[in-house]
Design an enzyme around this catalytic site. Structure first.
Site, PDB file in Angstrom:
ATOM      1  N   SER A  17       0.842  -1.213   0.000  1.00 27.43           N
ATOM      2  CA  SER A  17       0.000   0.000   0.000  1.00 27.43           C
ATOM      3  C   SER A  17       0.876   1.261   0.000  1.00 27.43           C
ATOM      4  CB  SER A  17      -0.969   0.006   1.180  1.00 27.43           C
ATOM      5  OG  SER A  17      -0.290   0.176   2.394  1.00 27.43           O
ATOM      6  N   ARG A  71      22.113 -14.996   2.775  1.00 25.18           N
ATOM      7  CA  ARG A  71      21.656 -13.606   2.777  1.00 25.18           C
ATOM      8  C   ARG A  71      22.610 -12.735   1.955  1.00 25.18           C
ATOM      9  NH1 ARG A  71      17.658 -12.205   6.285  1.00 25.18           N
ATOM     10  NH2 ARG A  71      17.274 -13.727   7.904  1.00 25.18           N
ATOM     11  N   ARG A  97      13.017  -8.219   4.854  1.00 25.40           N
ATOM     12  CA  ARG A  97      14.304  -8.910   4.842  1.00 25.40           C
ATOM     13  C   ARG A  97      15.290  -8.118   5.688  1.00 25.40           C
ATOM     14  NH1 ARG A  97      14.676 -13.805   3.574  1.00 25.40           N
ATOM     15  NH2 ARG A  97      16.854 -13.550   3.000  1.00 25.40           N
ATOM     16  N   HIS A 113       8.968   2.579   9.285  1.00 25.72           N
ATOM     17  CA  HIS A 113       8.685   1.663  10.401  1.00 25.72           C
ATOM     18  C   HIS A 113       7.467   2.175  11.178  1.00 25.72           C
ATOM     19  CE1 HIS A 113       9.579  -1.480  13.267  1.00 25.72           C
ATOM     20  NE2 HIS A 113       9.294  -0.610  14.212  1.00 25.72           N
ATOM     21  N   GLU A 178       1.414   6.705   7.570  1.00 22.92           N
ATOM     22  CA  GLU A 178       2.482   6.208   6.696  1.00 22.92           C
ATOM     23  C   GLU A 178       2.314   6.716   5.273  1.00 22.92           C
ATOM     24  OE1 GLU A 178       3.971   1.980   8.514  1.00 22.92           O
ATOM     25  OE2 GLU A 178       2.442   1.895   6.974  1.00 22.92           O
TER      26      GLU A 178
HETATM   27  C1  GRF Z   1       4.140  -0.894   6.880  1.00 18.88           C
HETATM   28  O1  GRF Z   1       3.394  -0.838   8.081  1.00 18.88           O
HETATM   29  C2  GRF Z   1       5.586  -0.533   7.151  1.00 18.88           C
HETATM   30  O2  GRF Z   1       5.745   0.414   8.151  1.00 18.88           O
HETATM   31  C3  GRF Z   1       6.147  -1.866   7.580  1.00 18.88           C
HETATM   32  O3  GRF Z   1       5.519  -2.813   6.730  1.00 18.88           O
HETATM   33  C4  GRF Z   1       4.232  -2.333   6.391  1.00 18.88           C
HETATM   34  C5  GRF Z   1       4.063  -2.426   4.891  1.00 18.88           C
HETATM   35  O4  GRF Z   1       2.766  -2.154   4.479  1.00 18.88           O
HETATM   36  N1  GRF Z   1       7.600  -1.862   7.500  1.00 18.88           N
HETATM   37  P1  GRF Z   1       2.396  -2.102   2.919  1.00 18.88           P
HETATM   38  O5  GRF Z   1       2.876  -3.399   2.296  1.00 18.88           O
HETATM   39  O6  GRF Z   1       3.061  -0.908   2.330  1.00 18.88           O
HETATM   40  O7  GRF Z   1       0.900  -2.003   2.878  1.00 18.88           O
END
Ligand code: GRF
Length: 196
Positions: A17, A71, A97, A113, A178
């Site tokens: 998203s 990795r 990852r 995050h 976000e």
């Molecule tokens: C988000 O909450 C981001 O902060 C975390 O993973 C999630 C990814 O969401 N690291 P999306 O796949 O962008 O919907």
């Protein structure tokens, strides 16, 4: 119209998203300073975000981590793919990852995050924030270094955790935050004037 094109590689593993928001706000957009282009990259050939990107007319570069013995080997291929694109900025948005120094020593990347770092590092940040008893939670964008969710903070915004919130409603608040903080921060780092 600006001559320069700024390429942003977006690494994701699932729903995508945030990738979609970056595509909607910054893909093939022209700003006085530069035009912008998004390049989606995933480690997961089944990631839902691949379809989301396709709906916007974008093909995703797939580097499947399961095809590599370590990795480090995966990271070396990822670095090669990113470098061959000539990306100006690399964004991790739901990239599940842990990267090694092979990656961090070559690529300057940012990560999104869903908590007020340095609190609640790791994969369960939303739930841990919600259950913490704190009155606020939030989201952070930070530089990626070799520590998990530990690099220097670039941007951070908070949201209230109300007594009436459920984990679901709180998750929604975090997602909305976000979806604005990431495009804003990317634009700022690219030195592009952008208002979401
Ligand atoms: C988000 O909450 C981001 O902060 C975390 O993973 C999630 C990814 O969401 N690291 P999306 O796949 O962008 O919907």
């Amino acid at each position: 119209m600006a001559d320069e094109i700024k390429k942003v590689a977006v690494l994701f593993s699932g729903k995508g998203s945030n990738l979609e928001k970056l595509i909607e706000t910054l893909h093939k957009k022209s700003f006085p300073q530069a035009a912008t282009e998004i390049v989606p990259i995933t480690n997961n050939p089944d990631a839902k975000g691949i379809d989301a990107a396709k709906m916007h007319g974008l093909e995703t570069v797939v580097v499947d981590h399961r095809e590599f013995a370590s990795r480090e080997e995966f990271d070396a291929k990822l670095v090669e793919s990113i470098e061959s694109l000539g990306a100006d900025l690399v964004v991790m948005a739901g990239f599940m990852r842990i990267v090694t120094p092979i990656f961090t020593s070559s690529i300057k990347a940012i990560n999104l995050h869903p908590s007020l770092l340095p609190l609640f590092k790791g994969a369960n940040a939303i739930e841990e924030s919600f259950k913490s008893g704190m009155k606020v939670g939030g989201v952070t964008v930070h530089w990626v270094d070799s520590t998990l969710d530990g690099g220097k903070i670039i941007a951070q915004e908070c949201v209230k955790i109300e007594p009436s919130d459920t984990l679901q409603s709180y998750t929604q608040k975090i997602k909305s935050l976000e979806h604005t903080i990431l495009p804003k921060t990317v634009a700022k780092l690219l030195k592009i004037s952008f208002t979401p």
